[in-house]
Design a protein around this motif. Structure first.
Motif, mmCIF file in Angstrom:
data_model
loop_
_atom_site.group_PDB
_atom_site.id
_atom_site.type_symbol
_atom_site.label_atom_id
_atom_site.label_comp_id
_atom_site.label_asym_id
_atom_site.label_seq_id
_atom_site.Cartn_x
_atom_site.Cartn_y
_atom_site.Cartn_z
ATOM 1 N N TYR A 175 -0.974 -0.970 -4.377
ATOM 2 C CA TYR A 175 -2.206 -0.178 -4.355
ATOM 3 C C TYR A 175 -1.867 1.245 -3.980
ATOM 4 C CZ TYR A 175 -4.127 -4.713 -4.827
ATOM 5 O OH TYR A 175 -4.409 -5.953 -5.342
ATOM 6 N N GLU A 176 -2.340 2.189 -4.768
ATOM 7 C CA GLU A 176 -1.984 3.582 -4.497
ATOM 8 C C GLU A 176 -3.064 4.520 -5.031
ATOM 9 O OE1 GLU A 176 1.343 5.004 -6.953
ATOM 10 O OE2 GLU A 176 1.193 3.202 -8.154
ATOM 11 N N PRO A 177 -3.223 5.659 -4.363
ATOM 12 C CA PRO A 177 -4.131 6.664 -4.915
ATOM 13 C C PRO A 177 -3.593 7.158 -6.245
ATOM 14 C CG PRO A 177 -3.250 7.381 -2.766
ATOM 15 C CD PRO A 177 -2.559 6.108 -3.127
ATOM 16 N N LEU A 185 0.866 -1.177 0.000
ATOM 17 C CA LEU A 185 0.000 0.000 0.000
ATOM 18 C C LEU A 185 0.905 1.230 0.000
ATOM 19 C CD1 LEU A 185 -3.018 0.767 0.278
ATOM 20 C CD2 LEU A 185 -2.657 0.786 2.758
ATOM 21 N N ARG A 190 -7.111 1.275 -13.289
ATOM 22 C CA ARG A 190 -7.472 2.612 -12.818
ATOM 23 C C ARG A 190 -8.962 2.864 -13.052
ATOM 24 N NH1 ARG A 190 -2.229 6.550 -13.904
ATOM 25 N NH2 ARG A 190 -0.929 5.357 -12.496
ATOM 26 N N SER A 211 -8.012 2.759 -1.926
ATOM 27 C CA SER A 211 -6.940 1.858 -2.358
ATOM 28 C C SER A 211 -6.878 0.633 -1.441
ATOM 29 C CB SER A 211 -5.588 2.578 -2.373
ATOM 30 O OG SER A 211 -5.627 3.677 -3.274
ATOM 31 N N PRO A 253 -8.635 5.440 -6.507
ATOM 32 C CA PRO A 253 -7.597 4.478 -6.155
ATOM 33 C C PRO A 253 -7.070 3.791 -7.412
ATOM 34 C CG PRO A 253 -9.719 3.419 -5.994
ATOM 35 C CD PRO A 253 -9.973 4.811 -6.528
ATOM 36 N N SER A 254 -5.983 3.035 -7.271
ATOM 37 C CA SER A 254 -5.530 2.223 -8.391
ATOM 38 C C SER A 254 -4.849 0.971 -7.866
ATOM 39 C CB SER A 254 -4.563 3.011 -9.276
ATOM 40 O OG SER A 254 -3.322 3.159 -8.625
ATOM 41 N N ALA A 255 -4.773 -0.028 -8.749
ATOM 42 C CA ALA A 255 -4.122 -1.285 -8.400
ATOM 43 C C ALA A 255 -3.150 -1.640 -9.507
ATOM 44 C CB ALA A 255 -5.160 -2.394 -8.267
#
Ligand code: IPM
Ligand code: MG
Length: 360
Positions: free
Chosen positions: A275-277, A69, A105, A299, A263-265
């Motif tokens: 996982y991050e904004p 994360l 995204r 996220s 959020p994104s993966a």
């Protein structure tokens, strides 16, 4: 027991990470999840402490985790001509090091947000699109690359290259994602000009044969950019290469009215994920207590869904974020000059809503 590595990074990173941690703690305490949390340095924070935006110990910890994360990296004071020391280089090496080729995204319209988009609200009714961006190849990583001298002039070189297996695996990611959604994939390329795109289009078409339940269409990237701002709700899943995905995903983010909610993966073959904004480190906001923690919390939701196979917990987290927005709570970036709550208050409100949804 799932192992999660937390990378707070730079700018507002540590503040929004604190709110995400509260969510994880709540899921352990009230949701029965078994999580082991570890923390490490990345980006400028890692340059300060260890002279490297991705220390070997951080990469190793990431390899050992089920999911990572990450909040955000970068700040003006870390901008340096030495590319190896830039915070962004740490992020790119982490993506490459873990083999995170599939970047998901989503761009979804959250409750009460249509007015914040630069498009007319009626254009956004039902907006729910997912950009699947190839993340470890293409122009970002292609060789040769150089800043060089050529015939006494300065020359910059990058190479857009894709091997067929890099295309087929991201195509599989897109078709499989579409099977869980509205079963439509739009592949974006520049096949009218670029050979690399010609191969892209061919291979995506071949993989499509394995997914007869999913409808495939193709667009050139310039037209795709125009269609995204003209009729964004026509799209379900868009799949594209690294550079085009970088650009189109920023357009998609703006459509939703708030990059602070996205959020994104990024997943590899083992479904390990980062996982991050979508938003950055917002150095101007750092330390003011005004940063929006919701994209970071969402996220966590994506991490629960894609790497930890905890769909119920993911639903609860995403539901809790919708709840606080429906209650009218807004951080400054969403408040349109109206009343705003701070980072910690927003996090606390999500925890209250989450506890309600977990039934405690
Ligand atoms: C993104 C960012 C990164 C990228 C930068 C920070 C290297 O813009 O995640 O979209 O270009 O991939
Ligand atoms: Mg970008």
């Amino acid at each position: 027991m799932s192992r999660i590595l937390i990378l707070p990074g730079d700018g507002i990173g540590p503040e929004i990470t604190a709110e995400a941690r509260k969510v994880l703690d709540c899921l352990v305490r009230d949701g029965g999840l078994e999580l082991e949390l570890d923390e490490a340095l990345v980006g400028g924070a890692a340059v300060d402490a260890q002279g490297d935006p991705l220390p070997a110990s951080t990469l190793q910890a990431a390899h050992d985790a089920d999911a990572v994360l990450l909040a955000a990296v970068g700040a003006p004071r870390y901008d340096t001509p030495d590319r190896a020391l830039r915070p962004e280089t740490g992020l790119l090496r982490l993506r490459k090091g873990l083999g995170l080729y599939a970047n998901l995204r989503p761009a979804t319209l959250m409750p009460g947000m249509a007015h914040a988009s630069s498009l007319k609200p009626e254009k956004l009714e039902g907006l729910d699109l997912l950009i699947v961006r190839e993340l470890t190849g293409g122009l970002y990583f292609g060789e040769p690359r150089a800043l060089a001298e050529h015939d006494g002039r300065r020359r910059g070189v990058n190479t857009m290259v894709y091997d067929e297996d890099e295309i087929s695996r991201i195509a599989h990611s897109a078709f499989q994602a579409a099977q869980l959604r509205s079963r439509r994939v739009c592949s974006v390329d520049k096949a009218n000009v670029l050979e690399v795109s010609e191969l892209w289009r061919t291979v995506v078409g071949e993989i499509a044969q394995e997914y007869p339940d999913v409808e495939l269409s193709h667009l050139y990237v310039d037209n795709a950019a125009m269609q995204l701002v003209a009729e964004p709700t026509q799209f379900d899943v868009m799949v594209t290469g690294n550079l085009f995905g970088d650009i189109l995903s920023d357009i998609a983010a703006q459509l939703t009215g708030s990059i602070g909610l996205l959020p994104s993966a990024s997943l590899n073959e083992k479904r390990q994920g980062l996982y991050e904004p979508v938003h950055g480190s917002a150095p101007d906001l750092a330390g003011t207590g005004q940063a929006n923690p919701l994209a970071m919390i969402l996220s966590v939701g994506m991490m629960l869904r894609y790497s930890l196979q905890q769909a119920d917990a993911a639903d609860a987290v995403e539901g809790a974020v919708r709840d606080v927005l429906e209650q009218g709570l807004r951080t400054a970036d969403l408040a349109d000059g109206g009343e705003a709550v701070g980072t910690v208050q927003m996090g606390d409100a999500v925890i209250d809503a989450l506890k309600g949804r977990l039934g405690s």
